[in-house]
Write a protein that holds these residues in place. Structure first.
Motif, short mmCIF file in Angstrom:
data_model
loop_
_atom_site.label_atom_id
_atom_site.label_comp_id
_atom_site.label_asym_id
_atom_site.label_seq_id
_atom_site.Cartn_x
_atom_site.Cartn_y
_atom_site.Cartn_z
N MET A 1 0.84 -1.17 0.00
CA MET A 1 0.00 0.00 0.00
C MET A 1 0.89 1.24 0.00
N ARG A 2 0.49 2.20 -0.77
CA ARG A 2 1.27 3.42 -0.92
C ARG A 2 1.00 4.38 0.22
N SER A 3 2.02 4.96 0.74
CA SER A 3 1.86 5.96 1.79
C SER A 3 1.30 7.23 1.20
N GLU A 4 0.42 7.89 1.94
CA GLU A 4 -0.16 9.15 1.45
C GLU A 4 0.91 10.23 1.29
N ASN A 5 1.99 10.09 2.03
CA ASN A 5 3.05 11.10 1.97
C ASN A 5 4.09 10.79 0.90
N ALA A 6 3.97 9.63 0.27
CA ALA A 6 4.95 9.25 -0.76
C ALA A 6 4.81 10.18 -1.96
N ARG A 7 5.92 10.56 -2.50
CA ARG A 7 5.91 11.46 -3.67
C ARG A 7 6.04 10.63 -4.94
N GLN A 8 5.30 11.05 -5.95
CA GLN A 8 5.41 10.39 -7.25
C GLN A 8 6.61 10.97 -7.99
N ALA A 9 7.31 10.10 -8.69
CA ALA A 9 8.41 10.57 -9.53
C ALA A 9 7.82 11.35 -10.70
N PRO A 10 8.47 12.42 -11.12
CA PRO A 10 7.95 13.17 -12.27
C PRO A 10 7.94 12.28 -13.51
N GLN A 11 6.90 12.45 -14.33
CA GLN A 11 6.81 11.67 -15.56
C GLN A 11 7.63 12.33 -16.65
N GLN A 12 8.21 11.49 -17.47
CA GLN A 12 9.01 11.99 -18.57
C GLN A 12 8.36 11.57 -19.88
N ILE A 13 8.12 12.51 -20.77
CA ILE A 13 7.58 12.20 -22.09
C ILE A 13 8.75 11.91 -23.02
N LEU A 14 8.74 10.72 -23.57
CA LEU A 14 9.84 10.30 -24.43
C LEU A 14 9.56 10.68 -25.88
N PRO A 15 10.61 10.96 -26.63
CA PRO A 15 10.42 11.26 -28.06
C PRO A 15 10.05 9.99 -28.81
N PRO A 16 9.47 10.11 -30.01
CA PRO A 16 9.14 8.91 -30.79
C PRO A 16 10.40 8.14 -31.15
N SER A 17 10.24 6.85 -31.30
CA SER A 17 11.36 5.99 -31.68
C SER A 17 11.60 6.12 -33.18
N THR A 18 12.80 5.88 -33.59
CA THR A 18 13.11 5.89 -35.02
C THR A 18 13.35 4.48 -35.52
N HIS A 19 12.92 3.48 -34.74
CA HIS A 19 13.10 2.08 -35.11
C HIS A 19 12.28 1.76 -36.37
N ASP A 20 12.93 1.20 -37.37
CA ASP A 20 12.25 0.88 -38.63
C ASP A 20 11.76 -0.56 -38.67
N GLY A 21 11.90 -1.30 -37.59
CA GLY A 21 11.48 -2.70 -37.56
C GLY A 21 9.99 -2.81 -37.34
N PHE A 22 9.56 -3.96 -36.85
CA PHE A 22 8.14 -4.21 -36.61
C PHE A 22 7.55 -3.13 -35.72
N GLY A 23 6.42 -2.63 -36.11
CA GLY A 23 5.72 -1.62 -35.30
C GLY A 23 6.12 -0.22 -35.69
N GLY A 24 7.40 0.03 -35.82
CA GLY A 24 7.84 1.37 -36.19
C GLY A 24 7.25 2.44 -35.29
N ASP A 25 7.15 2.14 -34.01
CA ASP A 25 6.61 3.05 -33.00
C ASP A 25 5.14 3.34 -33.26
N CYS A 26 4.38 2.28 -33.50
CA CYS A 26 2.96 2.41 -33.84
C CYS A 26 2.14 2.99 -32.71
N VAL A 27 2.52 2.75 -31.45
CA VAL A 27 1.77 3.30 -30.33
C VAL A 27 1.86 4.83 -30.34
N HIS A 28 3.06 5.34 -30.55
CA HIS A 28 3.25 6.79 -30.61
C HIS A 28 2.45 7.38 -31.78
#
Length: 76
Positions: A1-28
């Motif tokens: 269980m998470r403590s109410e006083n626990a701090r969340q780590a800041p979220q980082q938005i990642l740049p799109p991938s340049t991978h040309d393989g399967f998916g090619g960053d289809c989620v992004h």
């Protein structure tokens, strides 16, 4: 269980991938498309009925495997 006083780590938005393989960053690509549609009012490429067809097909595939037989899909 998470403590109410626990701090969340800041979220980082990642740049799109340049991978040309399967998916090619289809989620992004999908997320960018949907956000653009919501912000600009442009139509989305896929609609809920499209996904319902995919789910119906997927469920039939699993049922076919479980029953060990071919199952013919009827056109809705």
């Amino acid at each position: 269980m998470r403590s109410e006083n626990a701090r969340q780590a800041p979220q980082q938005i990642l740049p799109p991938s340049t991978h040309d393989g399967f998916g090619g960053d289809c989620v992004h690509a999908l997320q960018s498309h949907v956000i653009s549609g919501l912000l600009n009012g442009t139509p989305l490429e896929n609609t809920a009925p499209d996904y319902l067809d995919v789910i119906r097909i997927e469920e039939t595939i699993y049922r076919s495997a479980a029953e060990g037989r071919k199952i013919t899909l009827e056109t809705p």
